[in-house]
Design an enzyme around this catalytic site. Structure first.
Site, mmCIF file in Angstrom:
data_model
loop_
_atom_site.group_PDB
_atom_site.id
_atom_site.type_symbol
_atom_site.label_atom_id
_atom_site.label_comp_id
_atom_site.label_asym_id
_atom_site.label_seq_id
_atom_site.Cartn_x
_atom_site.Cartn_y
_atom_site.Cartn_z
ATOM 1 N N LEU A 10 0.675 -1.139 -0.083
ATOM 2 C CA LEU A 10 0.007 0.121 0.159
ATOM 3 C C LEU A 10 0.832 1.445 0.051
ATOM 4 O O LEU A 10 0.663 2.310 0.605
ATOM 5 C CB LEU A 10 -1.031 -0.048 1.285
ATOM 6 C CG LEU A 10 -2.200 -1.123 1.227
ATOM 7 C CD1 LEU A 10 -2.996 -1.000 2.606
ATOM 8 C CD2 LEU A 10 -2.857 -0.980 0.046
ATOM 9 N N CYS A 11 1.977 1.169 -0.859
ATOM 10 C CA CYS A 11 2.914 2.292 -0.767
ATOM 11 C C CYS A 11 3.182 2.742 -2.234
ATOM 12 O O CYS A 11 4.338 3.180 -2.504
ATOM 13 C CB CYS A 11 4.123 2.072 0.017
ATOM 14 S SG CYS A 11 5.040 0.739 -0.671
ATOM 15 N N GLY A 12 2.111 2.442 -3.176
ATOM 16 C CA GLY A 12 2.386 2.946 -4.622
ATOM 17 C C GLY A 12 3.464 2.075 -5.463
ATOM 18 O O GLY A 12 3.505 0.856 -5.166
#
Length: 362
Positions: free
Chosen positions: A127-129
């Protein structure tokens, strides 16, 4: 004789194509025409709106958590950089003074490269691109380059995402898997430094490279490759392309609130580098001094890379959750418009049926 009548209402979107009308009336300027077509019933639309609302709360909470952690992470990065850079300068000056003396410095020995150890540092969570994919692409490109040159390599994987990625790949030899902690510590860096030291001293590898993501700003981070061993003779930290990864001026970000919203304030911190005398006198044996500084050099460089990667991961997660929150707000708005239209169409249809029934009875 009474006849049964039924009516079905349809809501038709009429796009406004006259630019003069939209320029005169500011109400039309705020509308985005045409709106995306959403074909759902009223109940399904209400459920989707509630789902998007819950997702928006989660993404906003994750954004605030990442924003709270990144302050501590960037403080660690900026406080570690001057020490690591000065230590490299000191080692360079000491080795320059001792180059004509009979002193064995194993970590500065340059030998023909037959095998390279790649220390790949990735994130602990998702969930950090594209943060993790960026460093994986960098590692894949480097492994392909070494393979084309006929040079072997071994991997040291750091981070849960990196471990999971290389465990899925068949045919890749990983010397060690290292699980990271919630915040990078010297103990974690020492575990990696010991493994790197033993590989280089035993001549199992002839070069050690760090692959990590350098923290530049809250919206920018650069995956790079830093040669860890042998110690460079230039007195600075360079990547494999000869570009310096040191910085003379750091951007320091302070998160604050302005009118109830989270904002970022930039400060600049100038890094001062000390100068060393051309002629140094050693009270102790130079070999003892180097034996004490070399492990400290390894630990500091690896700890710096871990902290840079951790700060970059938090910044990427904060930006990704911010974009997800904005998308949730926009999608919720579109769903609310579609819900209101469906509800209005249903009410209009019921009114028409009531009127038609009353007319049929009369």
């Amino acid at each position: 004789m009474a006849s049964s009548l039924s009516f079905t209402s349809h809501l038709v979107n009429f796009p406004i194509s006259d630019p003069k009308l939209t320029n005169k009336n500011p109400t039309f300027q705020s509308l985005k025409l045409p709106l995306p077509s959403i074909h759902c019933g009223i109940r399904e639309l209400r459920q989707r709106i509630d789902t998007i609302k819950n997702i928006q709360k989660v993404t906003e909470a994750m954004k605030l958590v990442a924003a709270a952690k990144i302050r501590r992470a960037q403080e660690a990065v900026i406080s570690t950089r001057p020490f690591a850079e000065t230590l490299v300068d000191m080692l360079y000056n000491i080795t320059q003074q001792l180059q004509f003396e009979d002193v064995d410095i194993p970590l500065t020995e340059i030998r023909p490269v037959k095998k390279v150890a790649l220390v790949v540092i990735a994130g602990e969570r998702g969930l950090c691109g594209g943060f993790n994919n960026g460093i994986f692409k960098k590692a894949e490109a480097r492994m392909a380059e070494l393979t084309n040159l006929g040079i072997g390599y071994t991997l040291i994987s750091v981070g849960k995402k990196s471990n999971a990625y290389f465990r899925r790949r068949k045919g890749e030899f990983v010397d060690r898997f290292v699980e990271g902690e919630s915040f990078p510590t010297a103990k974690e860096a020492q575990v990696i430094a010991d493994d790197v030291f033993s590989l280089f001293i035993s001549e199992e590898v002839d070069k050690v490279e760090l692959l990590y993501t350098k923290f530049v700003s809250l919206i920018k981070s650069d995956p790079l490759i830093h040669t860890l061993l042998p110690l460079t003779s230039k007195g600075e930290v360079f990547d494999v392309n000869g570009r310096s990864v040191d910085v003379d001026e750091d951007e320091f970000f302070r998160l604050t609130t302005k009118r109830g919203k989270l904002t970022v304030v930039r400060d600049h911190l100038r890094v001062k580098k000390g100068e060393f005398l051309p002629n140094l006198g050693f009270e102790q044996d130079p070999a003892q001094i180097l034996d004490a500084l070399m492990p400290l050099y390894l630990n500091s460089q690896i700890l710096r890379a871990l902290q840079e990667s951790f700060a970059s991961e938090l910044a990427a997660r904060m930006n990704a959750m911010s974009s997800a929150t904005d998308n949730a707000v926009e999608l919720r708005r579109d769903l609310s418009i579609a819900y209101n239209r469906e509800r209005q169409a249903k009410i209009t249809g019921e009114i028409l049926e009531i009127v038609a029934g009353a007319d049929a009875l009369t």
